[in-house]
Enzyme design. Structure first.
Site, PDB file in Angstrom:
ATOM      1  N   GLU A 191     -11.186  -0.624  -3.801  1.00  0.00           N
ATOM      2  CA  GLU A 191     -10.456  -0.054  -2.677  1.00  0.00           C
ATOM      3  C   GLU A 191      -9.217   0.685  -3.172  1.00  0.00           C
ATOM      4  O   GLU A 191      -8.924   0.697  -4.372  1.00  0.00           O
ATOM      5  CB  GLU A 191     -10.052  -1.136  -1.682  1.00  0.00           C
ATOM      6  CG  GLU A 191      -9.053  -2.152  -2.229  1.00  0.00           C
ATOM      7  CD  GLU A 191      -8.697  -3.243  -1.234  1.00  0.00           C
ATOM      8  OE1 GLU A 191      -9.455  -3.454  -0.270  1.00  0.00           O
ATOM      9  OE2 GLU A 191      -7.645  -3.897  -1.428  1.00  0.00           O
ATOM     10  N   ARG A 211       4.731  -8.184  -0.267  1.00  0.00           N
ATOM     11  CA  ARG A 211       4.247  -7.223  -1.252  1.00  0.00           C
ATOM     12  C   ARG A 211       5.242  -6.068  -1.238  1.00  0.00           C
ATOM     13  O   ARG A 211       5.421  -5.403  -0.217  1.00  0.00           O
ATOM     14  CB  ARG A 211       2.831  -6.752  -0.914  1.00  0.00           C
ATOM     15  CG  ARG A 211       1.782  -7.838  -1.126  1.00  0.00           C
ATOM     16  CD  ARG A 211       0.386  -7.350  -0.816  1.00  0.00           C
ATOM     17  NE  ARG A 211       0.208  -7.105   0.619  1.00  0.00           N
ATOM     18  CZ  ARG A 211      -0.907  -6.590   1.160  1.00  0.00           C
ATOM     19  NH1 ARG A 211      -1.919  -6.240   0.377  1.00  0.00           N
ATOM     20  NH2 ARG A 211      -0.992  -6.419   2.467  1.00  0.00           N
ATOM     21  N   HIS A 229      -3.065  -1.136  -5.210  1.00  0.00           N
ATOM     22  CA  HIS A 229      -3.048  -0.148  -4.131  1.00  0.00           C
ATOM     23  C   HIS A 229      -1.967   0.904  -4.398  1.00  0.00           C
ATOM     24  O   HIS A 229      -0.997   1.035  -3.665  1.00  0.00           O
ATOM     25  CB  HIS A 229      -2.861  -0.772  -2.766  1.00  0.00           C
ATOM     26  CG  HIS A 229      -3.380   0.136  -1.699  1.00  0.00           C
ATOM     27  ND1 HIS A 229      -4.428  -0.206  -0.894  1.00  0.00           N
ATOM     28  CD2 HIS A 229      -3.035   1.397  -1.355  1.00  0.00           C
ATOM     29  CE1 HIS A 229      -4.697   0.800  -0.077  1.00  0.00           C
ATOM     30  NE2 HIS A 229      -3.863   1.798  -0.353  1.00  0.00           N
ATOM     31  N   ASP A 277       0.831  -1.207   0.000  1.00  0.00           N
ATOM     32  CA  ASP A 277       0.000   0.000   0.000  1.00  0.00           C
ATOM     33  C   ASP A 277       0.868   1.261   0.000  1.00  0.00           C
ATOM     34  O   ASP A 277       0.661   2.176   0.806  1.00  0.00           O
ATOM     35  CB  ASP A 277      -0.940   0.024   1.215  1.00  0.00           C
ATOM     36  CG  ASP A 277      -1.635  -1.302   1.443  1.00  0.00           C
ATOM     37  OD1 ASP A 277      -2.053  -1.926   0.456  1.00  0.00           O
ATOM     38  OD2 ASP A 277      -1.759  -1.716   2.613  1.00  0.00           O
ATOM     39  N   ASN A 279     -17.348  -6.262  -0.314  1.00  0.00           N
ATOM     40  CA  ASN A 279     -16.575  -5.814   0.835  1.00  0.00           C
ATOM     41  C   ASN A 279     -16.406  -4.312   0.898  1.00  0.00           C
ATOM     42  O   ASN A 279     -16.316  -3.747   1.983  1.00  0.00           O
ATOM     43  CB  ASN A 279     -15.205  -6.490   0.819  1.00  0.00           C
ATOM     44  CG  ASN A 279     -15.310  -7.994   0.830  1.00  0.00           C
ATOM     45  OD1 ASN A 279     -15.521  -8.601  -0.219  1.00  0.00           O
ATOM     46  ND2 ASN A 279     -15.179  -8.605   1.995  1.00  0.00           N
TER      47      ASN A 279
END
Length: 315
Positions: free
Chosen positions: A193, A291, A257, A13, A156
């Site tokens: 998101e 990640r 992200h 992120d 979600n």
């Protein structure tokens, strides 16, 4: 063609902000999800070796004491703000994903060494799972954009926008801009998101990420004219196809992200995102730390639309 290597390993992120002081500021989710970490450098490359500083650490218990996710650093109305999501401690929450959004602030010139104040929850008026807040200013208005679950809509999280009264308080009702609806948005989880904003050629572009956080994670795109009413969902157009997805040939999986920043020349747009280099994840992907943060050049076509290219190539 240049096959990309991670800029910073084990940072998901990722958010890079270039400030007027000539420094780049970097923050991201840390593998332990236990606080807000910042670093700064005068070049993108030097962020990799810059000393990370934990400027805020979660309390041991309470409503914002677990799973600190997706911090973003912004300079809004004369002060620094980091927006992030946090979940209640395991003693009081009913299930894993009960995140709400929070902010911390700093009035010092250097936020890495400065003093931070916990500002509390950013209340959207919808008391459900929410996360991934970002902000941007357009025509003198500060906007808040985020992801949230809404009762009655399958999935979600959806994407919402609202103007802000002050950098820690929205003004008015949230406006829903996008829901998971296409096949590539609903693999594993129904998710929209991680929104991020970039402006170019008279348009405002909003990227986002969709599906589960494994190799199916991919990025989508919304856009609006810069003179349109950004609080009218009809002003926004949505790509039916993802704009960035896994590159199996080059072993880059689940890109997403993202955030945007400028290169050292102050002109070239850069895309910042995370991805894994393998698909064999043991257990819940949430707890896989690998990640990594990648950075690549964002190009533009003759119609002023972004060209994201291959997630593994900076070409």
């Amino acid at each position: 063609m240049n096959v990309l290597q991670p800029l910073i390993e084990q940072r998901a992120d990722p958010h890079i902000y270039k400030h007027t002081d000539g420094y780049y500021y970097f923050t991201a989710s840390v593998p332990a999800y236990d606080g807000v970490e910042l670093r700064r450098a005068t070049s993108i490359r030097d962020l990799a070796s810059a000393e990370p500083v934990m400027v805020w650490r979660k309390p041991d218990t309470g409503p914002y004491s677990d799973l600190i996710w997706a911090p973003e650093i912004h300079f809004n109305q004369g002060a620094w703000y980091v927006y992030f999501a946090a979940a209640p401690s395991r003693e009081i929450k009913h299930d894993l994903f009960q995140h709400r959004m929070y902010a911390i602030s700093c009035k010092d010139a250097n936020p890495v060494t400065g003093s931070w104040t916990f500002e509390g929850q950013i209340d959207t008026g919808i008391d459900t799972f929410c996360l991934d807040a970002t902000t941007f200013t357009h025509k003198g208005v500060l906007y808040y954009v985020w992801a949230q679950k809404e009762e009655g809509i399958r999935g979600n999280s959806n994407l919402y926008i609202a103007p802000m009264k002050i950098p820690t308080e929205i003004d008015g009702e949230p406006v829903r801009l996008s829901i998971p609806e296409y096949d590539w948005e609903i693999i594993g989880f129904w998710v929209n998101e991680g929104p991020s904003i970039v402006k170019h050629g008279g348009k405002i572009f909003m990227t986002y990420s969709a599906s589960a956080t494994d190799e199916n994670y991919a990025m989508g795109l919304l856009w609006a004219d810069e003179n349109a009413d950004l609080l009218n969902p009809a002003s926004w157009h949505k790509s039916k196809q993802p704009v960035l997805r896994s590159s199996p040939k080059h072993k880059i999986f689940g890109p997403g992200h993202n955030s945007f920043t400028k290169a050292e020349d102050g002109v070239t747009d850069l895309l910042v995102y995370h991805a894994r280099t393998y698909t064999e994840i043991e257990g819940d992907p949430l707890w896989d730390p690998n990640r990594h943060t990648f950075v690549k050049t964002l190009k533009w076509d003759d119609q002023g639309m972004p060209v994201f290219g291959d997630a593994a190539l900076d070409d």
